[in-house]
Motif scaffolding. Structure first.
Motif, PDB file in Angstrom:
ATOM      1  N   PHE A 198      62.860  70.163 -23.172  1.00 18.32           N
ATOM      2  CA  PHE A 198      63.011  69.460 -21.911  1.00 18.32           C
ATOM      3  C   PHE A 198      64.463  69.402 -21.470  1.00 18.32           C
ATOM      4  O   PHE A 198      64.774  69.507 -20.278  1.00 18.32           O
ATOM      5  CB  PHE A 198      62.435  68.051 -22.026  1.00 18.32           C
ATOM      6  N   LEU A 199      65.384  69.277 -22.412  1.00 14.50           N
ATOM      7  CA  LEU A 199      66.802  69.240 -22.041  1.00 14.50           C
ATOM      8  C   LEU A 199      67.221  70.575 -21.434  1.00 14.50           C
ATOM      9  O   LEU A 199      67.974  70.637 -20.471  1.00 14.50           O
ATOM     10  CB  LEU A 199      67.629  68.930 -23.289  1.00 14.50           C
ATOM     11  N   TYR A 200      66.677  71.649 -22.000  1.00 14.24           N
ATOM     12  CA  TYR A 200      66.948  72.976 -21.461  1.00 14.24           C
ATOM     13  C   TYR A 200      66.451  73.080 -20.014  1.00 14.24           C
ATOM     14  O   TYR A 200      67.136  73.609 -19.145  1.00 14.24           O
ATOM     15  CB  TYR A 200      66.250  73.998 -22.356  1.00 14.24           C
ATOM     16  N   ILE A 201      65.248  72.525 -19.770  1.00 18.96           N
ATOM     17  CA  ILE A 201      64.707  72.592 -18.405  1.00 18.96           C
ATOM     18  C   ILE A 201      65.620  71.851 -17.441  1.00 18.96           C
ATOM     19  O   ILE A 201      65.936  72.350 -16.356  1.00 18.96           O
ATOM     20  CB  ILE A 201      63.291  71.990 -18.358  1.00 18.96           C
ATOM     21  N   VAL A 202      66.050  70.668 -17.820  1.00 19.52           N
ATOM     22  CA  VAL A 202      66.897  69.888 -16.921  1.00 19.52           C
ATOM     23  C   VAL A 202      68.205  70.618 -16.651  1.00 19.52           C
ATOM     24  O   VAL A 202      68.666  70.723 -15.511  1.00 19.52           O
ATOM     25  CB  VAL A 202      67.156  68.502 -17.529  1.00 19.52           C
ATOM     26  N   ALA A 203      68.793  71.163 -17.732  1.00 14.32           N
ATOM     27  CA  ALA A 203      70.096  71.805 -17.565  1.00 14.32           C
ATOM     28  C   ALA A 203      69.996  73.030 -16.672  1.00 14.32           C
ATOM     29  O   ALA A 203      70.803  73.229 -15.768  1.00 14.32           O
ATOM     30  CB  ALA A 203      70.637  72.190 -18.939  1.00 14.32           C
ATOM     31  N   VAL A 204      68.977  73.847 -16.947  1.00 13.90           N
ATOM     32  CA  VAL A 204      68.876  75.090 -16.195  1.00 13.90           C
ATOM     33  C   VAL A 204      68.425  74.823 -14.763  1.00 13.90           C
ATOM     34  O   VAL A 204      68.859  75.471 -13.829  1.00 13.90           O
ATOM     35  CB  VAL A 204      67.901  76.032 -16.942  1.00 13.90           C
ATOM     36  N   GLY A 205      67.548  73.830 -14.602  1.00  9.90           N
ATOM     37  CA  GLY A 205      67.026  73.572 -13.265  1.00  9.90           C
ATOM     38  C   GLY A 205      68.093  73.131 -12.295  1.00  9.90           C
ATOM     39  O   GLY A 205      68.001  73.374 -11.097  1.00  9.90           O
ATOM     40  N   SER A 206      69.144  72.514 -12.813  1.00  9.65           N
ATOM     41  CA  SER A 206      70.170  72.060 -11.873  1.00  9.65           C
ATOM     42  C   SER A 206      71.099  73.168 -11.447  1.00  9.65           C
ATOM     43  O   SER A 206      71.972  72.942 -10.623  1.00  9.65           O
ATOM     44  CB  SER A 206      70.968  70.924 -12.497  1.00  9.65           C
ATOM     45  N   LEU A 207      70.900  74.379 -11.984  1.00  5.74           N
ATOM     46  CA  LEU A 207      71.739  75.478 -11.517  1.00  5.74           C
ATOM     47  C   LEU A 207      71.328  75.962 -10.135  1.00  5.74           C
ATOM     48  O   LEU A 207      72.083  76.663  -9.469  1.00  5.74           O
ATOM     49  CB  LEU A 207      71.643  76.657 -12.482  1.00  5.74           C
ATOM     50  N   GLY A 208      70.117  75.606  -9.736  1.00  7.44           N
ATOM     51  CA  GLY A 208      69.656  76.067  -8.429  1.00  7.44           C
ATOM     52  C   GLY A 208      70.494  75.508  -7.290  1.00  7.44           C
ATOM     53  O   GLY A 208      70.648  76.117  -6.249  1.00  7.44           O
ATOM     54  N   THR A 209      71.054  74.319  -7.545  1.00  6.64           N
ATOM     55  CA  THR A 209      71.835  73.671  -6.487  1.00  6.64           C
ATOM     56  C   THR A 209      72.995  74.529  -6.048  1.00  6.64           C
ATOM     57  O   THR A 209      73.299  74.651  -4.867  1.00  6.64           O
ATOM     58  CB  THR A 209      72.388  72.340  -7.012  1.00  6.64           C
ATOM     59  N   ILE A 210      73.662  75.138  -7.035  1.00 13.97           N
ATOM     60  CA  ILE A 210      74.866  75.837  -6.668  1.00 13.97           C
ATOM     61  C   ILE A 210      74.540  77.086  -5.868  1.00 13.97           C
ATOM     62  O   ILE A 210      75.295  77.494  -4.979  1.00 13.97           O
ATOM     63  CB  ILE A 210      75.710  76.158  -7.912  1.00 13.97           C
ATOM     64  N   GLY A 211      73.354  77.660  -6.122  1.00 13.73           N
ATOM     65  CA  GLY A 211      72.968  78.815  -5.321  1.00 13.73           C
ATOM     66  C   GLY A 211      72.811  78.457  -3.853  1.00 13.73           C
ATOM     67  O   GLY A 211      73.271  79.165  -2.956  1.00 13.73           O
ATOM     68  N   ILE A 212      72.184  77.306  -3.620  1.00 12.07           N
ATOM     69  CA  ILE A 212      71.966  76.908  -2.233  1.00 12.07           C
ATOM     70  C   ILE A 212      73.286  76.576  -1.558  1.00 12.07           C
ATOM     71  O   ILE A 212      73.516  76.906  -0.386  1.00 12.07           O
ATOM     72  CB  ILE A 212      70.990  75.725  -2.192  1.00 12.07           C
ATOM     73  N   PHE A 213      74.171  75.966  -2.315  1.00 11.82           N
ATOM     74  CA  PHE A 213      75.440  75.640  -1.688  1.00 11.82           C
ATOM     75  C   PHE A 213      76.241  76.887  -1.386  1.00 11.82           C
ATOM     76  O   PHE A 213      76.918  76.973  -0.356  1.00 11.82           O
ATOM     77  CB  PHE A 213      76.228  74.689  -2.593  1.00 11.82           C
TER      78      PHE A 213
END
Lengths: 368, 183, 402
Positions: free
Chosen positions: C142-157
């Motif tokens: 689950f920690l891996y999911i949280v960490a990786v999932g927040s990388l999507g933000t930088i793509g949108i920015f």
């Protein structure tokens, strides 16, 4: 501590935009997300309506008035025809008057449904209430097509009556529709009124105090939502509105939520009027005989009605010939739109779109 | 309050969702039969409101205002038009041009040429209303697409008479009591 | 009976048996490390193709279901029941002209088309699709999911900054604020579940639900609601879809993209929504467990059920404004999630695990909390209800008006 020196940006919500109700341009000055100034630019749909009106006959003008506010065409025709009848002092027969009232009030219901549907579309609700409203509008359009021949530009009212009598299919269907309409309005209300998100977005947004509304000259549901109980059907009854029993709906605060509630309740009052008109519909002829050349006496007249969007007025000047000398339209959307900058200052971008949706403009009327 | 209003709204959409499937089941053979003429759904019926256009066509109402057609008198077998020019004068967009033939046929004036421009016509119906002999009618044609503007959409007398024979063989418009004329 | 059971088990383990058979075949003529490497590569390929393949029909599924909510059919012209519509869409998007604005920052603009899609595929690696079918059984799942999932933000920015467009910039700022605000309630609500499980691994979460014999949605309904709401906000779907607020800032951060780059954003959004539903199904609804049907069928049923709930929300609810959105996250969801966490910890200490008594205790605690909040908020709601005033027409008209 010195203040942060921030800069404002100018954003153009151009003529092509999904939510500006037609070709309407806004120049917004923003500080972050807060709106500092709004400058509307109109004129992208100007079609020279008033000049064309001077070149047509009095009789030939009716199809052009359909195209002013294309969502409620019967009301525009109604205003024009009543103005010319007032100028020439013609009295239409009784049956024609009742038929006209039925058509105009059905039009009011349709218009308010479209407005509520589009308001929710701008709030972001991906077309769902709009599809329900358009579905119910189709049922009313069927009635128009059955009677007048065309759904959206009916060209049904003559100077001195209506163009044709109601076909035999009309009355049972209209009665069935009127019996079913309160159910539809209730379903729409259940979808929207208590929803927390709608309340969060619409309450205390775009507040228009009553004195400011009167100063800008706003009329219609915009004015009544601010708390001023002014309805032309009550203040100066025209046609046969003094024979019907209905209520004028007044709001309390004057924000977007109040305008929405006022429109929903007005739909119910219109259903009441249509029921009474269907009950009292007399027999008889539907038009005074039509003359080939129609030349009203010299003079001028200003007649106004309570269109679904506000006060629609026609100022006609006749010099005794077949064509009007001056043909001026007081469009309610154009005058109501002036209140937009006042309502938007200090709010966020998202509120600008909601405000436009709640004033209820149609660019055909604003630009003529 | 705490989301109950949202749940109430969601129940409305859920009911419509279930109703579309239920409505499809109820109308199953009729709805999906090819070439079926479909009646517009009744006022209080629930279900999907779409009409699948080319396969299902709703018949037009008798008074529908489509492009103009010219009617013939069935006894005299001659067009009812006397080329008086009233329709040309009353048209708000000047879409009609009539000329009168020099000799009469069967003691009636007949038009020599009649040009009707569908490009500029706004289908208001004034010409039909004002015609003194009732020679004009509205055809229920809905699909008026052509490959080019201009000549393809300017109809002349033969085309108008042909439309009149097809859609109003009795020579009277609107074709009331027979309820519907499919286009 | 015996035969039926053997058949069911065969269908259930069909993919596991297939990969086992493939690896034994390869071990005949390849050394050990090559076999391992090839099997890992094949797993990655299967995952990627699964993601791309499910796009073919998840788009059509969404459009048809939302059409049904709106009293109409969705696309039904292209292929039987419209199922090949996505092929038509992809052909259209692939053949569109690829326009780059002249003043755009080229490197960031082009890279940003690819970045949002990478984390979505990475998340699919730790989700158990069935009994024994997980690509990588990390013990920090689950920690891996949280960490990786927040990388999507930088793509949108990156997309909104590189476009050099005011609309895109406004939308990009909104997105960043939204996505980082909603990660906190999302994580905090799941921590309550993790307390009951004792481990971060996704496979052990599913196993713990087998031991309790109840899905965690019964034990932690409040956490489920908070997690679902926060997850809807994370993937930018209605009612929280301000970044692509269609009616105000016309398509937001992907306003300047056309053709295949736009298709990439679309893909990223749909697979993100699917992953989030899959995670919710795993953690709260019991993963792949269920009677008769094979385990991977149950998994997909539960995920698509949650996806239909997502579409239902999209069709019914309007959009929330940005300041209301952030207020909702920080002032409502975070305190609720923290309160849920504290009370869960307390109750978990007092009741025995894996027992019915414990389940009833947890349920009662959640119900008490919800009823308490309702009771507290009721008077103010009652006061704020709005009605309109009806003035009868025949009343004397004292207001002469303008």
């Amino acid at each position: 501590m010195t203040e942060l020196k921030t800069d404002t940006i100018t954003v153009n919500m151009g003529p092509q935009h999904p939510s500006t109700h037609g070709v309407f341009r806004l120049i917004l000055t923003l500080d972050g997300e807060t709106v500092i100034d709004v400058e509307p630019v109109v004129g992208y749909l100007h079609r020279n309506h008033e000049k064309i009106g001077e070149l047509n006959n009095w009789i030939q003008n009716t199809p052009f008035t359909d195209r002013l506010d294309y969502i409620s065409p019967m009301s525009n025709e109604f205003a024009y025809v009543l103005a010319v009848e007032k100028l020439a002092e013609i009295e239409p027969p009784e049956r024609a008057r009742y038929i006209r009232i039925i058509m105009v009030e059905l039009n009011r219901i349709v218009n308010h449904m479209i407005v509520v549907g589009f308001l929710l579309n701008e709030l972001g609700c991906f077309f769902t209430p709009m599809f329900y409203c358009i579905r119910w509008r189709e049922l009313v359009m069927d009635l128009y097509e059955m009677t007048a021949g065309s759904r959206m530009m009916p060209n049904y009212f003559w100077i001195g009556g209506v163009a044709a009598d109601l076909p035999p299919r009309f009355l049972p269907e209209c009665k069935e529709l009127v019996a079913a309409l309160p159910g539809f309005i209730d379903e729409l209300e259940r979808l929207i009124t208590d929803s927390e998100i709608v309340q969060m977005r619409c309450k205390n947004v775009g507040v228009l105090p009553p004195d400011v509304a009167v100063a800008y000259g706003c009329t219609g549901p915009l004015l009544r939502a601010s708390g001023v109980p002014y309805d032309i059907r009550r203040a100066e009854p025209y046609s046969i509105y003094d024979r019907f029993d209905f209520d004028v709906v007044v709001g309390t605060v004057g924000d977007v939520y109040d305008r929405y509630l006022v429109r929903i309740e007005e739909m119910r009052q219109s259903v009441r009027i249509v029921e009474q008109a269907l009950r009292d519909l007399p027999e008889g002829e539907t038009a005074t005989p039509k003359k080939r050349k129609f030349m009203p006496p010299e003079g001028d007249v200003y007649h106004r009605i309570e269109a679904p969007k506000g006060e629609l007025g026609f100022y006609l000047v006749s010099d005794g010939s077949e064509q009007p000398y001056r043909y001026k339209i007081r469009a309610p959307s154009f005058v109501n739109l002036q209140a937009l900058p006042y309502m938007c200052k200090g709010y966020k971008i998202a509120d600008v779109v909601v405000n436009i949706g709640s004033i209820d403009i149609t660019m055909g009327e604003v630009d003529r | 309050m705490i989301g109950l209003g949202i749940l109430k709204g969601m129940s409305v959409t859920l009911r419509r969702f279930v109703d579309t499937y239920w409505g499809d089941l109820r109308q199953f053979p009729r709805r999906h039969a090819p070439g079926g003429v479909y009646e517009r759904m009744g006022i209080t019926e629930r279900g999907a409101f779409t009409i699948q256009y080319p396969e299902e066509r709703v018949p037009m109402f008798p008074r529908y205002r489509g492009p103009i057609m010219m009617l013939t008198d069935p006894e005299k077998d001659l067009t009812k038009c006397i080329a008086c020019g009233l329709c040309e004068r009353t048209c708000p967009t000047e879409s009609i041009k009539v000329t009168r033939a020099p000799e009469k046929i069967k003691e009636q004036n007949v038009p020599e040429s009649y040009e009707y421009d569908m490009n500029t016509c706004m289908f208001c119906g004034f010409c039909v209303q004002i015609c003194p002999t009732g020679a004009l009618g509205h055809s229920p044609i809905l699909e008026t697409g052509a490959y080019s503007k201009g000549d393809a959409l300017i109809l002349n007398l033969e085309q108008l008479l042909e439309m009149g024979h097809k859609y109003a063989p009795e020579g009277v418009w609107p074709v009331e009591e027979k309820e519907a004329v499919a286009s | 009976m015996e035969l039926v059971q053997r058949l069911l088990e065969f269908v259930d383990q069909i993919f596991v048996n297939l990969s086992f058979w493939a690896s034994t075949q390869l071990a005949n003529f390849l050394p050990e490390w090559a076999v391992t490497f090839l099997m890992m590569f094949a797993t990655v390929l299967v995952l990627v193709f699964f993601g791309l393949g499910s796009i073919i029909w998840i788009n059509v599924f969404e459009r048809k279901v939302i059409g049904r909510f709106q009293d109409r059919y969705g696309p039904n012209r292209f292929g039987p029941f419209g199922l090949l519509q996505c092929v038509a869409d992809m052909i259209k998007l692939l053949t569109k002209e690829d326009i780059t604005p002249t003043k755009a920052d080229r490197l960031i603009y082009n890279l940003a088309a690819v970045v949002p899609i990478i984390p979505t595929f990475l998340i699919l690696a730790v989700i158990p699709f069935g009994r024994g079918m997980v690509a990588a059984d990390l013990n920090v799942g689950f920690l891996y999911i949280v960490a990786v999932g927040s990388l999507g933000t930088i793509g949108i920015f990156m997309a909104s900054w590189g476009s050099r467009n005011k609309y895109a910039l406004i939308s990009g700022l909104r997105t960043v604020a939204q996505m980082i605000s909603y990660e906190i309630p999302m994580v905090l609500s799941v921590v309550g579940v993790l307390l009951l499980v004792g481990s971060l691994s996704m496979v052990s979460i599913v196993d713990a639900q087998a031991q309790w014999r109840l899905p965690f949605v019964v034990l932690q309904p409040l956490a489920f609601v908070i997690y679902f709401t926060a997850a809807v906000a994370e993937v930018n779907r209605a009612p929280f879809d301000l970044p692509e607020g269609e009616s105000e800032i016309v398509a937001g951060y992907h306003i300047e993209y056309s053709g295949i780059k736009f298709a990439m954003f679309l893909l990223a959004e749909y697979i993100n929504a699917f992953s989030v539903c899959a995670i919710a199904a795993t953690i709260f609804l019991g993963g792949w467990q269920g009677p008769i049907l094979p385990s991977w069928a149950w998994f997909f049923l539960k995920t698509y059920f949650l996806y239909v709930v997502l579409i239902w929300l999209r069709g019914t609810l309007p959009r929330v404004r940005i300041d209301q959105l952030l207020e909702f996250a920080w002032k409502t969801l975070v305190p609720l999630a923290l309160a849920n966490l504290m009370i869960t910890a307390l109750v978990a200490k007092l009741v025995p695990h894996n027992s019915l008594v414990g389940a009833v205790a947890f349920l009662a605690m959640n119900v008490v909390v919800i009823v308490g909040i309702a009771v507290v908020k009721y008077p103010r709601w009652r006061k704020e209800r709005r009605q309109v005033v009806l003035v009868p027409r025949s009343a004397s008209s004292e207001a002469s008006g303008p």
